[in-house]
Design a protein around this motif. Sequence first.
Motif, PDB file in Angstrom:
ATOM      1  N   LEU A 126       2.759  -9.761   2.412  1.00 35.00           N
ATOM      2  CA  LEU A 126       2.016  -8.944   1.454  1.00 35.00           C
ATOM      3  C   LEU A 126       1.951  -9.659   0.104  1.00 35.00           C
ATOM      4  N   ASP A 127       0.745  -9.926  -0.352  1.00 34.14           N
ATOM      5  CA  ASP A 127       0.588 -10.543  -1.664  1.00 34.14           C
ATOM      6  C   ASP A 127       0.519  -9.457  -2.735  1.00 34.14           C
ATOM      7  N   ALA A 128       0.296  -9.854  -3.982  1.00 32.42           N
ATOM      8  CA  ALA A 128       0.331  -8.903  -5.098  1.00 32.42           C
ATOM      9  C   ALA A 128      -0.686  -7.784  -4.925  1.00 32.42           C
ATOM     10  N   ALA A 129      -1.883  -8.134  -4.442  1.00 33.59           N
ATOM     11  CA  ALA A 129      -2.912  -7.109  -4.251  1.00 33.59           C
ATOM     12  C   ALA A 129      -2.516  -6.148  -3.142  1.00 33.59           C
ATOM     13  N   ALA A 130      -1.998  -6.666  -2.057  1.00 33.18           N
ATOM     14  CA  ALA A 130      -1.605  -5.816  -0.927  1.00 33.18           C
ATOM     15  C   ALA A 130      -0.457  -4.897  -1.301  1.00 33.18           C
ATOM     16  N   ARG A 131       0.445  -5.373  -2.160  1.00 34.34           N
ATOM     17  CA  ARG A 131       1.599  -4.554  -2.536  1.00 34.34           C
ATOM     18  C   ARG A 131       1.206  -3.313  -3.323  1.00 34.34           C
ATOM     19  N   LYS A 132       0.024  -3.318  -3.904  1.00 34.87           N
ATOM     20  CA  LYS A 132      -0.440  -2.146  -4.656  1.00 34.87           C
ATOM     21  C   LYS A 132      -1.006  -1.059  -3.745  1.00 34.87           C
ATOM     22  N   ASP A 133      -1.205  -1.395  -2.483  1.00 33.93           N
ATOM     23  CA  ASP A 133      -1.804  -0.474  -1.515  1.00 33.93           C
ATOM     24  C   ASP A 133      -0.707   0.090  -0.623  1.00 33.93           C
ATOM     25  N   ALA A 134      -0.404   1.384  -0.765  1.00 35.14           N
ATOM     26  CA  ALA A 134       0.682   1.992   0.009  1.00 35.14           C
ATOM     27  C   ALA A 134       0.454   1.868   1.506  1.00 35.14           C
TER      28      ALA A 134
END
Length: 478
Positions: A126-134
């Motif tokens: 999970l990159d930074a963008a993916a980590r923002k998506d629950a």
Amino acid sequence: MRARLRRSAVLLTGALIPASLLIGHPAAATAAADPVSGAFAEAAATYEVPRDLLVSLAYAETHLDGHAGEPSASGGYGVMHLVTSRTLERAAKLTGRPVSALKSDDAANIAGGAAVLRAYADEAGLDAAARKDAARWYEPVARYGGATSPDVARLYADTVYDLLAQGVRGTTTGGESVTVKPRAVEPDRGPYAKAKDLDGPGTLAAAVDYPQATWVAANSANYAVSSRPSSDKIDRIVIHVAQGSYAGTISWFQNPSAKVSSHYVVRSSDGAVTQMVREKDRAFHAGDYNRRSVGIEHEGFVNDASWFTDAMYRSSAALTRNIADRYGIPKDRTHIVGHSQVPGADHTDPGGNWNWNTYMQYVTGGGGGPTNPHTPESVCGSGYKVIDSAALGSAGTVYLLYNSGNGYNCVATIKKTSIGTASATSAYLEVKGKARVTDSGNFAYYAGPVRASAAGQCVKWGGKAGTNVYDSPSEHCG
């Protein structure tokens, strides 16, 4: 040294210091007034874990009760249930905090849980963008539960995401309220998408002694194969409290190092039942009574009454009544006993918060309490007849109806527990080639009716009551 500091911290003499610890910082006042909420916010920001998901996971594990540093039955500590030889030591390494603090200090424990989740997220790519998506955190959450099988890992993660969807309103032992607003998230199950849905249809009926149960086998090291009642008469039913969560208890009984098991495990939220040992075999649950008894574990902790819901009492009582009837066991407190009543037992469960009066009334009175006055026909209206149905655990049933007069289908979910009390319930109908229509919310008696013209068309239909879900294939095409 990092080129940029996270918003939640500032650099002070070379160390990364949480902003909530800085005197005069606005976060410091929040953390002081609401220490557990502050700890969740701080940990979420520091490790870039969605705050609401972090709280939902903690609530699924412990109802936000750290149990004063005492371990669960499976060796888990604190509100985040950091488990010895798995997540506890890893949390210590990731946070630099001593194991003793992670066991007993809420803020340290929450930070440790968030750090482990972040590590799992990194390992899942999970990159930074993916980590923002629950929705993208499903795999890390599934791993956090420590299940030994993909099916139980999915059960664990689905429980967390169900709580996220329903919202959380928890109270800590210090009286602080910690909440999560309901939010619909369609999780990306990734490698767990093909795992069996243990809350879905398809119970292995041949493997269970109680038709309403789902079958998940305990590890063979945790019980003894037998031939009861021919080898040993079954004349006792033993009531346990698991000192852990539903999915966690199922996972623990699958672990060969546990050396314990019970025949059944019952969930708090909706009374769902999983059988793990055949009644003919001897589960390792009650010492001297192993040969003569059937054991029923209940999700929760003895010192926290919030786990003992009416849905759990009713479902467990129905199970107990069924077992008693099949073996001719008298329905009294001599033969239906708590673990603490077993001769030689050193356990205190089910404890003082277990309401024996209510439980035995349900056992002897056929369940007692209110029944749902509504039927699928009354909800859908005149001319509709039931053509299919699916049980939603013990929490309700979703029905598909058809009106031959006008060619319409109708779907309704009828609750069986928490009657008259608003709880998460839904029903949907999707006609091939058309958009899905859903009725979802907190309802006292039923969800629906959802109607659509479907003469000669395939449909998908389903619904939800509590955390139990049914999704049909495309069917009824004629």
